[in-house]
Design a protein around this motif. Structure first.
Motif, PDB file in Angstrom:
ATOM      1  N   TYR A 251       0.832  -1.199   0.000  1.00  0.00           N
ATOM      2  CA  TYR A 251       0.000   0.000   0.000  1.00  0.00           C
ATOM      3  C   TYR A 251       0.871   1.254   0.000  1.00  0.00           C
ATOM      4  O   TYR A 251       2.025   1.232   0.450  1.00  0.00           O
ATOM      5  CB  TYR A 251      -0.865   0.073   1.266  1.00  0.00           C
ATOM      6  CG  TYR A 251      -1.892  -1.006   1.435  1.00  0.00           C
ATOM      7  CD1 TYR A 251      -3.211  -0.801   1.071  1.00  0.00           C
ATOM      8  CD2 TYR A 251      -1.540  -2.240   1.998  1.00  0.00           C
ATOM      9  CE1 TYR A 251      -4.177  -1.783   1.257  1.00  0.00           C
ATOM     10  CE2 TYR A 251      -2.497  -3.227   2.188  1.00  0.00           C
ATOM     11  CZ  TYR A 251      -3.810  -2.993   1.819  1.00  0.00           C
ATOM     12  OH  TYR A 251      -4.749  -3.973   1.995  1.00  0.00           O
ATOM     13  N   ARG A 252       0.270   2.351  -0.421  1.00  0.00           N
ATOM     14  CA  ARG A 252       0.794   3.674  -0.106  1.00  0.00           C
ATOM     15  C   ARG A 252       0.103   4.146   1.167  1.00  0.00           C
ATOM     16  O   ARG A 252      -1.079   3.859   1.396  1.00  0.00           O
ATOM     17  CB  ARG A 252       0.509   4.655  -1.249  1.00  0.00           C
ATOM     18  CG  ARG A 252       1.248   4.349  -2.541  1.00  0.00           C
ATOM     19  CD  ARG A 252       0.818   5.286  -3.657  1.00  0.00           C
ATOM     20  NE  ARG A 252       1.372   6.621  -3.444  1.00  0.00           N
ATOM     21  CZ  ARG A 252       2.418   7.121  -4.103  1.00  0.00           C
ATOM     22  NH1 ARG A 252       3.051   6.375  -4.996  1.00  0.00           N
ATOM     23  NH2 ARG A 252       2.853   8.341  -3.861  1.00  0.00           N
ATOM     24  N   THR A 253       0.828   4.874   2.011  1.00  0.00           N
ATOM     25  CA  THR A 253       0.239   5.419   3.225  1.00  0.00           C
ATOM     26  C   THR A 253       0.783   6.817   3.482  1.00  0.00           C
ATOM     27  O   THR A 253       1.962   7.100   3.222  1.00  0.00           O
ATOM     28  CB  THR A 253       0.498   4.519   4.452  1.00  0.00           C
ATOM     29  OG1 THR A 253      -0.036   5.154   5.630  1.00  0.00           O
ATOM     30  CG2 THR A 253       1.986   4.273   4.666  1.00  0.00           C
ATOM     31  N   ASP A 254      -0.098   7.685   3.988  1.00  0.00           N
ATOM     32  CA  ASP A 254       0.308   9.044   4.342  1.00  0.00           C
ATOM     33  C   ASP A 254       0.906   9.111   5.737  1.00  0.00           C
ATOM     34  O   ASP A 254       1.416  10.159   6.142  1.00  0.00           O
ATOM     35  CB  ASP A 254      -0.905   9.989   4.259  1.00  0.00           C
ATOM     36  CG  ASP A 254      -1.502  10.047   2.865  1.00  0.00           C
ATOM     37  OD1 ASP A 254      -0.732  10.060   1.892  1.00  0.00           O
ATOM     38  OD2 ASP A 254      -2.746  10.068   2.751  1.00  0.00           O
ATOM     39  N   PHE A 255       0.829   8.024   6.470  1.00  0.00           N
ATOM     40  CA  PHE A 255       1.335   7.976   7.841  1.00  0.00           C
ATOM     41  C   PHE A 255       2.750   7.408   7.832  1.00  0.00           C
ATOM     42  O   PHE A 255       2.999   6.351   7.237  1.00  0.00           O
ATOM     43  CB  PHE A 255       0.427   7.105   8.711  1.00  0.00           C
ATOM     44  CG  PHE A 255       0.729   7.175  10.181  1.00  0.00           C
ATOM     45  CD1 PHE A 255       0.115   8.123  10.978  1.00  0.00           C
ATOM     46  CD2 PHE A 255       1.624   6.287  10.766  1.00  0.00           C
ATOM     47  CE1 PHE A 255       0.384   8.189  12.344  1.00  0.00           C
ATOM     48  CE2 PHE A 255       1.905   6.349  12.118  1.00  0.00           C
ATOM     49  CZ  PHE A 255       1.278   7.301  12.917  1.00  0.00           C
ATOM     50  N   PHE A 256       3.696   8.102   8.476  1.00  0.00           N
ATOM     51  CA  PHE A 256       5.066   7.583   8.557  1.00  0.00           C
ATOM     52  C   PHE A 256       5.106   6.450   9.576  1.00  0.00           C
ATOM     53  O   PHE A 256       4.932   6.676  10.771  1.00  0.00           O
ATOM     54  CB  PHE A 256       6.025   8.702   8.958  1.00  0.00           C
ATOM     55  CG  PHE A 256       7.412   8.210   9.274  1.00  0.00           C
ATOM     56  CD1 PHE A 256       8.249   7.770   8.257  1.00  0.00           C
ATOM     57  CD2 PHE A 256       7.881   8.168  10.577  1.00  0.00           C
ATOM     58  CE1 PHE A 256       9.516   7.294   8.541  1.00  0.00           C
ATOM     59  CE2 PHE A 256       9.144   7.704  10.871  1.00  0.00           C
ATOM     60  CZ  PHE A 256       9.968   7.267   9.848  1.00  0.00           C
ATOM     61  N   VAL A 296       5.548   3.561   1.351  1.00  0.00           N
ATOM     62  CA  VAL A 296       5.014   2.246   1.007  1.00  0.00           C
ATOM     63  C   VAL A 296       5.053   1.390   2.256  1.00  0.00           C
ATOM     64  O   VAL A 296       6.036   1.423   3.012  1.00  0.00           O
ATOM     65  CB  VAL A 296       5.843   1.581  -0.122  1.00  0.00           C
ATOM     66  CG1 VAL A 296       5.348   0.160  -0.381  1.00  0.00           C
ATOM     67  CG2 VAL A 296       5.760   2.410  -1.400  1.00  0.00           C
ATOM     68  N   ARG A 297       3.970   0.631   2.487  1.00  0.00           N
ATOM     69  CA  ARG A 297       3.954  -0.284   3.629  1.00  0.00           C
ATOM     70  C   ARG A 297       3.276  -1.585   3.189  1.00  0.00           C
ATOM     71  O   ARG A 297       2.500  -1.623   2.239  1.00  0.00           O
ATOM     72  CB  ARG A 297       3.248   0.351   4.831  1.00  0.00           C
ATOM     73  CG  ARG A 297       1.799   0.754   4.610  1.00  0.00           C
ATOM     74  CD  ARG A 297       0.835  -0.294   5.118  1.00  0.00           C
ATOM     75  NE  ARG A 297      -0.562   0.099   5.037  1.00  0.00           N
ATOM     76  CZ  ARG A 297      -1.565  -0.732   5.230  1.00  0.00           C
ATOM     77  NH1 ARG A 297      -1.335  -2.011   5.496  1.00  0.00           N
ATOM     78  NH2 ARG A 297      -2.818  -0.315   5.138  1.00  0.00           N
ATOM     79  N   PRO A 298       3.546  -2.689   3.884  1.00  0.00           N
ATOM     80  CA  PRO A 298       3.004  -3.981   3.470  1.00  0.00           C
ATOM     81  C   PRO A 298       1.681  -4.310   4.162  1.00  0.00           C
ATOM     82  O   PRO A 298       1.351  -3.748   5.209  1.00  0.00           O
ATOM     83  CB  PRO A 298       4.098  -4.964   3.911  1.00  0.00           C
ATOM     84  CG  PRO A 298       4.641  -4.325   5.158  1.00  0.00           C
ATOM     85  CD  PRO A 298       4.559  -2.835   4.945  1.00  0.00           C
ATOM     86  N   GLY A 402      -3.354  14.809  12.316  1.00  0.00           N
ATOM     87  CA  GLY A 402      -4.607  14.527  11.632  1.00  0.00           C
ATOM     88  C   GLY A 402      -4.613  13.272  10.794  1.00  0.00           C
ATOM     89  O   GLY A 402      -5.649  12.914  10.223  1.00  0.00           O
ATOM     90  N   VAL A 403      -3.473  12.573  10.695  1.00  0.00           N
ATOM     91  CA  VAL A 403      -3.373  11.383   9.846  1.00  0.00           C
ATOM     92  C   VAL A 403      -3.521  10.125  10.696  1.00  0.00           C
ATOM     93  O   VAL A 403      -2.758   9.931  11.645  1.00  0.00           O
ATOM     94  CB  VAL A 403      -2.028  11.347   9.090  1.00  0.00           C
ATOM     95  CG1 VAL A 403      -1.992  10.159   8.126  1.00  0.00           C
ATOM     96  CG2 VAL A 403      -1.788  12.655   8.347  1.00  0.00           C
ATOM     97  N   PRO A 404      -4.489   9.250  10.389  1.00  0.00           N
ATOM     98  CA  PRO A 404      -4.603   7.993  11.135  1.00  0.00           C
ATOM     99  C   PRO A 404      -3.513   7.014  10.733  1.00  0.00           C
ATOM    100  O   PRO A 404      -3.001   7.058   9.614  1.00  0.00           O
ATOM    101  CB  PRO A 404      -5.992   7.465  10.724  1.00  0.00           C
ATOM    102  CG  PRO A 404      -6.207   8.034   9.358  1.00  0.00           C
ATOM    103  CD  PRO A 404      -5.526   9.381   9.343  1.00  0.00           C
ATOM    104  N   ARG A 405      -3.172   6.142  11.635  1.00  0.00           N
ATOM    105  CA  ARG A 405      -2.152   5.134  11.332  1.00  0.00           C
ATOM    106  C   ARG A 405      -2.601   4.273  10.151  1.00  0.00           C
ATOM    107  O   ARG A 405      -3.748   3.826  10.107  1.00  0.00           O
ATOM    108  CB  ARG A 405      -1.869   4.260  12.553  1.00  0.00           C
ATOM    109  CG  ARG A 405      -1.153   5.021  13.654  1.00  0.00           C
ATOM    110  CD  ARG A 405      -0.880   4.137  14.864  1.00  0.00           C
ATOM    111  NE  ARG A 405      -0.278   4.910  15.942  1.00  0.00           N
ATOM    112  CZ  ARG A 405       1.026   5.040  16.162  1.00  0.00           C
ATOM    113  NH1 ARG A 405       1.886   4.439  15.351  1.00  0.00           N
ATOM    114  NH2 ARG A 405       1.477   5.765  17.172  1.00  0.00           N
ATOM    115  N   THR A 406      -1.698   4.073   9.216  1.00  0.00           N
ATOM    116  CA  THR A 406      -1.885   3.341   7.946  1.00  0.00           C
ATOM    117  C   THR A 406      -2.770   4.089   6.960  1.00  0.00           C
ATOM    118  O   THR A 406      -3.007   3.603   5.853  1.00  0.00           O
ATOM    119  CB  THR A 406      -2.457   1.906   8.122  1.00  0.00           C
ATOM    120  OG1 THR A 406      -3.857   1.986   8.417  1.00  0.00           O
ATOM    121  CG2 THR A 406      -1.732   1.143   9.205  1.00  0.00           C
TER     122      THR A 406
END
Length: 437
Positions: A251-256, A296-298, A402-406
């Motif tokens: 996935y792409r994610t906005d959360f670091f 990117v995260r799995p 404001g960004v939720p995890r994942t």
């Protein structure tokens, strides 16, 4: 290009031969006109002095021109040796070297982390392991040194307390961690001149395809400016909350996410001048640093944390982190087409799938009353509604800037009772609200 050069050489050679043939004919013609004893008008003629001089000048000119043409032809033949194609095997580009930076302090259990890295790495040359130690803990240093030349032991030289405000004295550990990260990443990128690095903490265990995962995604990270990291971690990756049959899904994610993540030298050059004094990971999640970029995260995590004790005093560990599912299936990511992760295609396809999914109620999800294979969409509209739904569904409910995890464009994807659920804002979402924290 080679055919054009051959044609040019043939043309020049033809002109060379033709030019010299013309010169020879002219010379012979002039010579025959002035031969001794030639009869003209019935009277034998002898050559005059002017005619002999003309003949000598022609001979000299011809000899000079012949030398020039010989030099030109020699140069052409020399150049031809350079133009001539050679039977050389084309060497493939050298594979990139991606070091692993292990951030260590005072835990001798760093051995578990390093053992797994050594066990799973495909090449010591392509993946040197650098263990950077803060704290000066002697027993931990002894464990690191016991690996000999299998790892490189870096020692952070400044072990002093960091000057902080009195009310931040209890956060001294976070200040030291941030200082250590800055020093260690400078060692990697400035002193050792690597172009990328994967950062892991000393309490992480890695999956069998950990290295394969990062090797496959490094080219995408380098080529896509809308990405700024690749992470091995899924914050909601507990067993039962991920699709067990899709270990290959990314996935792409906005959360670091952190917890095993890759960055490039260019990003460090951007971040290092303004690196924070403390809480570096939450600082990374601020919009001023993220600048609209994604990671990117799995679906299934490639790291597992086993460190309950630390400066965070086990925050989230007992409730979430200890149950994260570590991937055990080797996925050949370097042989897969990962083009679907490119920004425009990914965004369009992701949003189409999310907002084409039927809207369901929390009760239907929680009680397992969904019909069909899914996916399904569960909608939230406020910070409080998100937190209530997330908490009751068993996924992490905290937000950073404001960004939720994942989250990606406000959407959190997870599995529930064997079905894909998208916890999503209403259609038409445009941006995060930084007050939702």
């Amino acid at each position: 290009m080679i055919r054009k050069r051959v044609s040019l050489i043939c043309c020049v050679a033809f002109l060379f031969v033709t030019w010299n043939a013309v010169l020879v004919l002219l010379l012979l013609g002039r010579a025959q006109q002035g031969q001794p004893g030639q009869v003209q008008g019935g009277v034998a003629q002898n050559p005059t002095g002017d005619m002999v001089d003309d003949l000598n000048r022609i001979a000299d000119t011809f000899e000079s021109e012949l030398r020039k043409q010989k030099d030109i032809l020699s140069q052409i033949l020399n150049d031809w040796s350079l133009w001539k194609p050679k039977d050389r095997k084309v060497r493939p580009p050298s594979p990139p070297v991606i070091p692993i930076l292990v951030m260590a302090c005072n835990r001798v259990t760093v051995k578990r982390c390093v053992d797994k890295l050594i066990q799973h790495r495909p090449s010591a040359d392509l993946h040197p392991i650098l263990v950077s130690q803060d704290c000066g803990h002697a027993e931990t240093a002894q464990v690191i040194r016991s690996y000999g030349d299998k790892v490189t032991h870096l020692s952070q030289p400044d072990l002093s307390d960091v000057p902080v405000r009195p009310e931040h004295k209890k956060f001294q550990g976070y200040y030291k961690i941030s200082r250590h990260y800055r020093w260690a990443l400078n060692q990697v990128f400035r002193n050792l001149s690597y172009s990328s690095v994967v950062v892991v903490e000393d309490d992480l265990e890695v999956a069998p395809d950990f290295f394969e995962y990062f090797r496959a995604l490094q080219p995408l990270l380098q080529s896509d400016p809308s990405l700024w990291c690749v992470s091995a971690w899924n914050d909601n990756g507990r067993d039962g909350f991920v699709d067990p049959g899709r270990a290959d899904l990314l996935y792409r994610t906005d959360f670091f996410p952190g917890l095993g993540w890759m960055l490039l030298r260019e990003l460090w050059e951007e971040l290092e001048p303004k690196w924070p004094a403390s809480f570096w990971d939450d600082w990374m999640r601020q919009p001023e640093q993220r600048r609209g970029r994604a990671c990117v995260r799995p679906e299934v995590s490639r790291t597992l944390t086993f460190g309950r004790q630390g400066v965070s005093l086990g925050q989230f560990y007992d409730k979430y982190l200890r149950y994260i599912k570590l991937n055990t299936e080797f996925v050949p990511f370097t042989k897969l087409d990962l083009g679907y992760l490119k920004e425009q295609d990914y965004r369009e396809n992701f949003q189409k799938e999310v907002y084409a999914a039927p809207v369901v109620t929390y009760e239907a999800v929680k009680q397992g009353q969904l019909t069909g294979s899914g996916p399904f969409r569960l909608q939230y509209s406020t910070k409080d509604s998100f937190k209530v739904l997330a908490r009751n569904l068993g996924i992490m409910d905290d937000l950073k800037s404001g960004v939720p995890r994942t989250g990606y464009r406000g959407v959190v994807s997870f599995f529930s009772r064997g079905r894909r659920i998208y916890l999503a804002p209403p259609p038409g979402w445009t941006q995060y609200d930084s007050t939702w924290s």
